[in-house]
Motif scaffolding. Structure first.
Motif, PDB file in Angstrom:
ATOM      1  N   ARG A 134      -8.489   8.547  -9.485  1.00  0.00           N
ATOM      2  CA  ARG A 134     -10.039   8.636  -9.548  1.00  0.00           C
ATOM      3  C   ARG A 134     -10.908   7.793  -9.168  1.00  0.00           C
ATOM      4  O   ARG A 134     -12.008   7.596  -8.484  1.00  0.00           O
ATOM      5  N   TYR A 135     -10.967   6.203  -9.912  1.00  0.00           N
ATOM      6  CA  TYR A 135     -12.260   5.320 -10.128  1.00  0.00           C
ATOM      7  C   TYR A 135     -10.969   3.707  -9.231  1.00  0.00           C
ATOM      8  O   TYR A 135     -11.909   3.353  -8.873  1.00  0.00           O
ATOM      9  N   ASP A 136     -10.252   4.403  -8.319  1.00  0.00           N
ATOM     10  CA  ASP A 136      -9.884   3.023  -7.695  1.00  0.00           C
ATOM     11  C   ASP A 136     -10.049   3.018  -6.015  1.00  0.00           C
ATOM     12  O   ASP A 136     -10.232   3.902  -5.872  1.00  0.00           O
ATOM     13  N   ILE A 137     -11.031   1.693  -5.812  1.00  0.00           N
ATOM     14  CA  ILE A 137     -10.903   1.710  -4.035  1.00  0.00           C
ATOM     15  C   ILE A 137      -9.807   0.990  -3.479  1.00  0.00           C
ATOM     16  O   ILE A 137     -10.964   1.413  -2.655  1.00  0.00           O
ATOM     17  N   SER A 138      -9.083   0.435  -4.097  1.00  0.00           N
ATOM     18  CA  SER A 138      -8.570   0.123  -3.112  1.00  0.00           C
ATOM     19  C   SER A 138      -7.309   0.937  -2.711  1.00  0.00           C
ATOM     20  O   SER A 138      -6.193  -0.094  -2.086  1.00  0.00           O
ATOM     21  N   PHE A 139      -7.623   2.117  -2.745  1.00  0.00           N
ATOM     22  CA  PHE A 139      -6.755   3.114  -2.191  1.00  0.00           C
ATOM     23  C   PHE A 139      -6.834   2.151  -0.374  1.00  0.00           C
ATOM     24  O   PHE A 139      -7.596   1.985   0.051  1.00  0.00           O
ATOM     25  N   HIS A 140      -5.673   2.448   0.580  1.00  0.00           N
ATOM     26  CA  HIS A 140      -5.189   2.064   2.260  1.00  0.00           C
ATOM     27  C   HIS A 140      -4.472   2.732   2.736  1.00  0.00           C
ATOM     28  O   HIS A 140      -3.451   2.964   1.971  1.00  0.00           O
ATOM     29  N   SER A 141      -4.504   4.348   3.356  1.00  0.00           N
ATOM     30  CA  SER A 141      -3.557   4.729   4.332  1.00  0.00           C
ATOM     31  C   SER A 141      -4.429   4.998   5.280  1.00  0.00           C
ATOM     32  O   SER A 141      -6.045   5.748   6.085  1.00  0.00           O
ATOM     33  N   MET A 142      -3.332   5.538   6.692  1.00  0.00           N
ATOM     34  CA  MET A 142      -3.536   6.280   7.284  1.00  0.00           C
ATOM     35  C   MET A 142      -3.236   7.810   7.701  1.00  0.00           C
ATOM     36  O   MET A 142      -2.520   8.244   6.548  1.00  0.00           O
ATOM     37  N   CYS A 143      -4.437   8.408   8.334  1.00  0.00           N
ATOM     38  CA  CYS A 143      -4.232   9.654   8.158  1.00  0.00           C
ATOM     39  C   CYS A 143      -2.689  10.089   8.911  1.00  0.00           C
ATOM     40  O   CYS A 143      -2.333   9.541   9.863  1.00  0.00           O
ATOM     41  N   MET A 144      -2.315  11.709   8.687  1.00  0.00           N
ATOM     42  CA  MET A 144      -1.186  12.105   8.983  1.00  0.00           C
ATOM     43  C   MET A 144      -1.015  12.763  10.348  1.00  0.00           C
ATOM     44  O   MET A 144      -0.015  12.651  11.482  1.00  0.00           O
ATOM     45  N   PHE A 145      -1.896  12.713  11.056  1.00  0.00           N
ATOM     46  CA  PHE A 145      -2.470  13.942  11.788  1.00  0.00           C
ATOM     47  C   PHE A 145      -3.384  12.963  13.199  1.00  0.00           C
ATOM     48  O   PHE A 145      -3.620  13.618  14.047  1.00  0.00           O
TER      49      PHE A 145
END
Length: 418
Positions: A134-145
């Motif tokens: 919930r508090y993680d700010i290191s998330f990184h990802s591409m949209c699947m669409f």
């Protein structure tokens, strides 16, 4: 002299279950065969064929490896027939053709207690993981669409897919292990599989058109593969999200008006008097003492506590806690190097079932808790029915200062009323 200047802290998890080390392998309960955790069904098949052991409702065991390790230890201590029901096959056939199978299930109180403890431990771990995400700010990802890239918090990507692509997998706060969940969904799309109907298509454009036209931009709620990514599936022992949801719906229909009469607070785990085992009710705690200490300690504790008023019960519990903390036998006062050797001594000498004279523990110093988070103290009940008018109770009363009784009479306001 030894003293405790401030309350200690009780352990947060049961010692027996938490002691298992993490490993990708799970051993057979009876022999040296080992299987990868992912090969759980192979291990179960091995134990049925080679050792005639059947474990009921394996899918409800929260931590399969710790469960197996626990019973491997217990079966090494006692005979399997002490724990399992015996099922005889071909009962009408000749004796040499009959076989005995052993059923291990939660009808056995010890097995059910173990399963509940593993469920509680897993729930704590899942909630801690969800809180970190919930508090993680290191998330990184591409949209699947689309080709848009997102960094920061996971909610940014999930909200984008729900808003821009009508792909909603749930509120971010209801999801756990989000990165693994998204990776699984991306893998299915890469394999040209529809996330809802799960059909496989010949190319990516055909798949996109199908999901858009059929409104299949959602996941299949019936697919059990996704259950581990939703918090609701961890909340109640042995229940899926469908069962929890259906119960909630029935409660809404049955209770149109708000009724708080049956509200109960969920109890916090209480800890054994003699070791670090925990249970969420005193009945389960007494059962543990009886099973692990091989003594009917529950009768001893129950009878001893019920014969006392509330304040004496508090002093007795704190006295036992303090003596065990100091690794000292509360009966003969002999001191030991560890709690294990102390308990062994108390079992062998039967000192565990006899308390010293009441004057030893019925002291004001034991009003103060030995452990600051001792939930057992909260479960004690006041045995007022046992106290009669003729009984004198040593309940402390702070009286007025009557050292100078004559001066008190002269200055009393009652003189003005006479």
């Amino acid at each position: 002299t030894e003293c405790i200047l401030e309350p200690l802290s009780l352990p947060e998890s049961p010692g027996d279950v938490a002691a298992a080390e993490s490993s990708p392998y799970v051993p057979c309960i009876f022999c040296k065969e080992c299987y990868l955790l992912a090969e759980q069904n192979q291990l179960l098949k091995h134990m049925i064929i080679e050792h005639k052991l059947v474990i009921a409702d394996v899918k409800l065991v929260a931590d399969f490896r710790r469960y197996i390790l626990y019973w491997k230890k217990r079966f090494g201590e006692q005979a399997i027939t002490d724990f399992c029901s015996v099922i005889r096959t071909n009962s009408e056939a000749p004796l040499e053709e009959q076989e005995n199978y052993f059923l291990l299930c939660d009808v056995l109180p010890e097995d059910r207690l173990l399963r509940e403890q593993l469920q509680q431990k897993r729930l704590r771990e899942i909630l801690e993981q969800q809180q970190r995400e919930r508090y993680d700010i290191s998330f990184h990802s591409m949209c699947m669409f689309c080709d848009q890239e997102f960094t920061g918090n996971r909610s940014v990507l999930l909200n984008h897919m729900a808003r821009e692509h009508s792909f909603n997998i749930g509120l971010p706060d209801n999801i756990v292990n989000c990165c693994e969940f998204l990776a699984l969904l991306q893998e299915k799309l890469d394999n040209l599989q529809c996330l809802y109907c799960e059909k496989v298509f010949r190319d990516k454009n055909t798949l996109k058109d199908h999901m858009r036209k059929k409104q299949h931009r959602r996941i299949n709620a019936k697919n059990k593969e996704y259950d581990k990514f939703y918090i609701i599936n961890y909340l109640e022992f042995g229940k899926s999200w469908e069962e929890v949801q259906s119960e909630d719906d029935r409660e809404l229909l049955d209770n149109i008006e708000e009724d708080w009469s049956d509200w109960e607070e969920h109890p916090v785990c209480a800890v054994c008097l003699f070791c670090e085992q925990q249970a969420d009710t005193t009945e389960k705690l007494y059962l543990h003492m009886q099973v692990r200490l091989v003594l009917d300690i529950s009768s001893f504790v129950t009878l001893e506590l019920k014969s006392l008023n509330f304040y004496q019960q508090v002093k007795l519990v704190n006295f036992i806690r303090r003596e065990i903390h100091h690794c000292r036998c509360y009966n003969c006062q002999e001191k030991f190097q560890s709690k294990g050797t102390l308990i062994s001594h108390m079992e062998e000498t039967k000192h565990i079932t006899f308390l010293p004279a009441r004057s030893t523990w019925d002291q004001p110093q034991y009003y103060f808790p030995t452990y600051e988070n001792d939930t057992l103290l909260c479960t004690l009940s006041d045995s007022e029915d046992l106290v009669t008018e003729n009984q004198s109770e040593d309940i402390p009363v702070v009286s007025e200062d009557i050292s100078n009784l004559k001066a008190l009479k002269q200055s009393s306001v009652l003189n003005q009323l006479l």
